[in-house]
Design a protein around this motif. Structure first.
Motif, PDB file in Angstrom:
ATOM      1  N   ALA A 103      76.048  19.386  63.343  1.00 45.60           N
ATOM      2  CA  ALA A 103      77.524  19.454  63.482  1.00 45.60           C
ATOM      3  C   ALA A 103      78.001  20.887  63.226  1.00 45.60           C
ATOM      4  CB  ALA A 103      78.195  18.471  62.532  1.00 45.60           C
ATOM      5  N   ILE A 104      77.403  21.523  62.213  1.00 45.59           N
ATOM      6  CA  ILE A 104      77.784  22.922  61.922  1.00 45.59           C
ATOM      7  C   ILE A 104      77.312  23.817  63.067  1.00 45.59           C
ATOM      8  CG2 ILE A 104      77.413  24.874  60.347  1.00 45.59           C
ATOM      9  CD1 ILE A 104      77.158  22.746  58.087  1.00 45.59           C
ATOM     10  N   GLY A 105      76.098  23.563  63.556  1.00 48.81           N
ATOM     11  CA  GLY A 105      75.572  24.334  64.698  1.00 48.81           C
ATOM     12  C   GLY A 105      76.500  24.204  65.903  1.00 48.81           C
ATOM     13  N   ALA A 106      76.985  22.997  66.144  1.00 51.96           N
ATOM     14  CA  ALA A 106      77.869  22.760  67.296  1.00 51.96           C
ATOM     15  C   ALA A 106      79.196  23.505  67.115  1.00 51.96           C
ATOM     16  CB  ALA A 106      78.117  21.264  67.451  1.00 51.96           C
ATOM     17  N   THR A 107      79.715  23.487  65.889  1.00 51.15           N
ATOM     18  CA  THR A 107      81.001  24.175  65.623  1.00 51.15           C
ATOM     19  C   THR A 107      80.855  25.665  65.941  1.00 51.15           C
ATOM     20  OG1 THR A 107      81.336  22.622  63.803  1.00 51.15           O
ATOM     21  CG2 THR A 107      82.786  24.542  63.866  1.00 51.15           C
ATOM     22  N   LEU A 108      79.775  26.269  65.412  1.00 54.03           N
ATOM     23  CA  LEU A 108      79.588  27.708  65.611  1.00 54.03           C
ATOM     24  C   LEU A 108      79.312  28.038  67.079  1.00 54.03           C
ATOM     25  CD1 LEU A 108      77.471  28.544  62.430  1.00 54.03           C
ATOM     26  CD2 LEU A 108      79.926  28.841  62.789  1.00 54.03           C
ATOM     27  N   THR A 109      78.513  27.193  67.732  1.00 55.82           N
ATOM     28  CA  THR A 109      78.180  27.477  69.136  1.00 55.82           C
ATOM     29  C   THR A 109      79.433  27.459  70.008  1.00 55.82           C
ATOM     30  OG1 THR A 109      76.088  26.317  68.791  1.00 55.82           O
ATOM     31  CG2 THR A 109      76.689  26.770  71.071  1.00 55.82           C
ATOM     32  N   ALA A 110      80.243  26.403  69.850  1.00 53.88           N
ATOM     33  CA  ALA A 110      81.441  26.290  70.698  1.00 53.88           C
ATOM     34  C   ALA A 110      82.391  27.450  70.423  1.00 53.88           C
ATOM     35  CB  ALA A 110      82.124  24.954  70.439  1.00 53.88           C
ATOM     36  N   PHE A 111      82.516  27.815  69.138  1.00 53.29           N
ATOM     37  CA  PHE A 111      83.394  28.926  68.770  1.00 53.29           C
ATOM     38  C   PHE A 111      82.921  30.224  69.436  1.00 53.29           C
ATOM     39  CE2 PHE A 111      84.487  32.376  65.717  1.00 53.29           C
ATOM     40  CZ  PHE A 111      85.857  32.314  65.859  1.00 53.29           C
ATOM     41  N   GLY A 159      77.324   8.551  63.559  1.00 53.51           N
ATOM     42  CA  GLY A 159      77.092   9.864  62.964  1.00 53.51           C
ATOM     43  C   GLY A 159      77.018  10.970  64.008  1.00 53.51           C
ATOM     44  N   GLU A 160      76.445  10.639  65.179  1.00 53.73           N
ATOM     45  CA  GLU A 160      76.328  11.665  66.238  1.00 53.73           C
ATOM     46  C   GLU A 160      77.700  12.146  66.718  1.00 53.73           C
ATOM     47  OE1 GLU A 160      73.617  13.258  67.466  1.00 53.73           O
ATOM     48  OE2 GLU A 160      72.409  12.185  65.991  1.00 53.73           O
ATOM     49  N   VAL A 161      78.717  11.276  66.537  1.00 54.77           N
ATOM     50  CA  VAL A 161      80.079  11.658  66.951  1.00 54.77           C
ATOM     51  C   VAL A 161      80.539  12.884  66.157  1.00 54.77           C
ATOM     52  CG1 VAL A 161      82.472  10.833  67.099  1.00 54.77           C
ATOM     53  CG2 VAL A 161      80.598   9.277  67.643  1.00 54.77           C
ATOM     54  N   ALA A 162      79.985  13.037  64.946  1.00 50.81           N
ATOM     55  CA  ALA A 162      80.340  14.203  64.124  1.00 50.81           C
ATOM     56  C   ALA A 162      79.948  15.499  64.841  1.00 50.81           C
ATOM     57  CB  ALA A 162      79.648  14.116  62.766  1.00 50.81           C
ATOM     58  N   VAL A 163      78.850  15.434  65.607  1.00 55.72           N
ATOM     59  CA  VAL A 163      78.393  16.635  66.319  1.00 55.72           C
ATOM     60  C   VAL A 163      79.402  16.972  67.425  1.00 55.72           C
ATOM     61  CG1 VAL A 163      76.485  17.661  67.636  1.00 55.72           C
ATOM     62  CG2 VAL A 163      76.007  15.996  65.818  1.00 55.72           C
ATOM     63  N   PHE A 164      79.882  15.926  68.122  1.00 51.32           N
ATOM     64  CA  PHE A 164      80.912  16.150  69.144  1.00 51.32           C
ATOM     65  C   PHE A 164      82.170  16.738  68.483  1.00 51.32           C
ATOM     66  CE2 PHE A 164      84.801  14.845  71.224  1.00 51.32           C
ATOM     67  CZ  PHE A 164      84.582  15.262  72.526  1.00 51.32           C
ATOM     68  N   CYS A 165      82.561  16.165  67.328  1.00 44.66           N
ATOM     69  CA  CYS A 165      83.762  16.670  66.636  1.00 44.66           C
ATOM     70  C   CYS A 165      83.559  18.143  66.261  1.00 44.66           C
ATOM     71  CB  CYS A 165      84.047  15.857  65.376  1.00 44.66           C
ATOM     72  SG  CYS A 165      84.622  14.197  65.726  1.00 44.66           S
ATOM     73  N   GLY A 166      82.333  18.492  65.861  1.00 44.32           N
ATOM     74  CA  GLY A 166      82.038  19.888  65.529  1.00 44.32           C
ATOM     75  C   GLY A 166      82.309  20.780  66.737  1.00 44.32           C
ATOM     76  N   ALA A 167      81.848  20.326  67.912  1.00 40.97           N
ATOM     77  CA  ALA A 167      82.072  21.108  69.137  1.00 40.97           C
ATOM     78  C   ALA A 167      83.571  21.265  69.398  1.00 40.97           C
ATOM     79  CB  ALA A 167      81.395  20.419  70.322  1.00 40.97           C
ATOM     80  N   LEU A 168      84.323  20.195  69.117  1.00 37.21           N
ATOM     81  CA  LEU A 168      85.782  20.232  69.346  1.00 37.21           C
ATOM     82  C   LEU A 168      86.460  21.189  68.362  1.00 37.21           C
ATOM     83  CD1 LEU A 168      87.603  18.791  71.338  1.00 37.21           C
ATOM     84  CD2 LEU A 168      87.989  16.990  69.666  1.00 37.21           C
ATOM     85  N   VAL A 169      86.021  21.163  67.106  1.00 35.73           N
ATOM     86  CA  VAL A 169      86.583  22.075  66.094  1.00 35.73           C
ATOM     87  C   VAL A 169      86.317  23.528  66.526  1.00 35.73           C
ATOM     88  CG1 VAL A 169      86.425  22.887  63.695  1.00 35.73           C
ATOM     89  CG2 VAL A 169      86.253  20.440  64.178  1.00 35.73           C
ATOM     90  N   GLY A 170      85.053  23.805  66.890  1.00 26.19           N
ATOM     91  CA  GLY A 170      84.678  25.177  67.247  1.00 26.19           C
ATOM     92  C   GLY A 170      85.419  25.664  68.482  1.00 26.19           C
ATOM     93  N   ALA A 171      85.491  24.802  69.507  1.00 23.58           N
ATOM     94  CA  ALA A 171      86.157  25.204  70.753  1.00 23.58           C
ATOM     95  C   ALA A 171      87.656  25.415  70.509  1.00 23.58           C
ATOM     96  CB  ALA A 171      85.931  24.142  71.829  1.00 23.58           C
ATOM     97  N   SER A 172      88.262  24.546  69.676  1.00 22.40           N
ATOM     98  CA  SER A 172      89.701  24.693  69.404  1.00 22.40           C
ATOM     99  C   SER A 172      89.976  25.959  68.614  1.00 22.40           C
ATOM    100  CB  SER A 172      90.239  23.489  68.616  1.00 22.40           C
ATOM    101  OG  SER A 172      89.830  22.300  69.196  1.00 22.40           O
TER     102      SER A 172
END
Ligand code: 57M
Length: 359
Positions: free
Chosen positions: A26-34, A235-248
């Protein structure tokens, strides 16, 4: 994809074991999208300027908005690109919930993109007809709801913050309820998206809170301890949410006052639908009223204003709806309105977290 490629190698490189953990991904997804947004943002804005994909501004709005004519729009395309690529990179691709959320997000994005395209092509602020838009939205959201209910054995129980022992069962009516939540959330975010960063900030807050709730909902022990519905696989939805946080957050970099780009309906409809669908899947639909309180308030202000306007033959409750225009008309500057709405959103996000321990 990274999960499927790298985790199996943990027998050779023990460090790769970390890919098993949802928190890490989830943290990886946040940083990647950002990072995707930061790396591509400037080029994307330039490309939109060169192709004259600029905002058409209504003539009946606050005069402070006339200067926004021509600001590049459809930044939601970039958000959707980042969210999709990032999710596919970091998520367990065998998880059906994530595919449903991604499908709904892209469907609503497509409706928004078509609407934006028509507005730009015709050079007026009217895109698709309101009825047409709602119809396509209902189709997308109800297909997802039926898939969840029929194929993934989703039950029709609701859960309420503070009232942890009350779980009414809507039965098959749950499909209608789920459709309403997704369509409602999508349109509420769309109505909110009328000032620089106004929709983006609360989206960061809402998706961050849902990131945590998704993780908890997918963890049997935590869910039981906190008395929230346990949804295996959520739990995997948290990874999607991470992507949404990072992209936003990445989009906010450019959308902050004075905005270099707007997200357009392609972004606003998609982000709202994504939040609604996440809420449905982790069975925290009612929490959306608290954590997404800004979106709810904006939508309510429009319903009240339009209703009262029609019933009273032209009288208004607010100086202008949606609500944010009321404060602009009162003389608040745009950043003042936006930052105060962000403050309320953060407080609402914290209140939503507090519901975990209050019962
Ligand atoms: C879209 N779109 C923005 C941008 C953004 C029923 C009625 C209340 C509907 C409502 C409406 O159409 N709302 C939905 C709001 C527009 O932004 C574009 O749209 C995308 C989101 N969908 O991404 O592409 C304008 O908003 C400003 N903006 C920014 N910064 C941003 O980051 O400044 C957007 C993003 C942009 C820009 O100026 O052009 C919009 O507001 O049009 N209608 C209204 O909101 C209208 N309200 C109204 O008519 N109220 C009446 C009642 C009786 C219905 C009243 O209170 O008297 C207002 N819209 C505007 N001005 N622009 C009226 C005043």
């Amino acid at each position: 994809m990274l999960y499927h490629l790298l985790y199996p190698l943990h027998n050779y490189f023990s460090a790769l074991n970390v890919f098993r953990y949802i928190t890490f991904r989830a943290i990886g997804a946040t940083l990647t999208a950002f990072l995707i947004l930061l790396l591509v943002g400037d080029r994307f804005i330039k490309m939109m300027q060169e192709n004259q994909i600029g905002q058409v501004v209504r003539d009946d709005g606050p005069s402070s908005h006339y200067s926004k004519r021509g600001v590049p729009t459809m930044g939601g395309l970039l958000i959707l690109f980042a969210v999709t690529v990032t999710t596919l990179l970091w998520v367990d691709l065998f998880n059906s919930f994530v595919w449903i959320i991604l499908g709904v997000t892209l469907w609503f994005g497509a409706i928004g993109a078509y609407d934006d395209y028509r507005k730009i092509k015709k050079q007026n602020s009217k895109g698709l007809s309101a009825r047409g838009k709602i119809l396509w939205q209902i189709i997308g959201a109800s297909v997802a709801a039926v898939l969840l209910y029929n194929n993934l054995n989703f039950d029709g129980h609701l859960s309420f913050p503070f009232l942890k022992n009350i779980h009414p069962d809507l039965g098959t009516y749950y499909v209608i309820f789920a459709t309403l939540v997704v369509v409602g959330a999508s349109n509420a975010v769309n109505l909110t998206d009328g000032l620089d960063g106004l929709a983006t900030g609360p989206t960061v807050v809402t998706s961050s809170v849902y990131l945590l709730f998704s993780y908890l909902a997918g963890h049997a022990g935590m869910a039981a301890y906190l008395q929230i519905p346990y949804v295996p696989g959520a739990g995997e939805v948290a990874v999607f949410c991470g992507a949404l946080v990072g992209a936003s957050l990445g989009f906010l970099w450019f959308n902050a006052y004075p905005a270099q780009i707007f997200m357009g309906d392609v972004g606003a409809l998609a982000m709202g639908a994504a939040l609604g669908q996440v809420a449905i899947i982790i069975k925290q639909e009612m929490l959306l009223v608290i954590v997404g309180g800004i979106f709810v308030m904006e939508a309510l202000s429009v319903i009240l204003q339009v209703g009262f306007f029609r019933m009273s033959g032209g009288k208004r409750i607010f100086l202008m709806a949606p609500f944010h225009h009321h404060f602009e008309k009162k003389g608040w500057t745009e950043p003042k309105v936006v930052i105060r709405f962000w403050i309320i959103s953060i407080i609402l996000g914290l209140s939503a977290l507090a519901t975990l321990k209050l019962r």
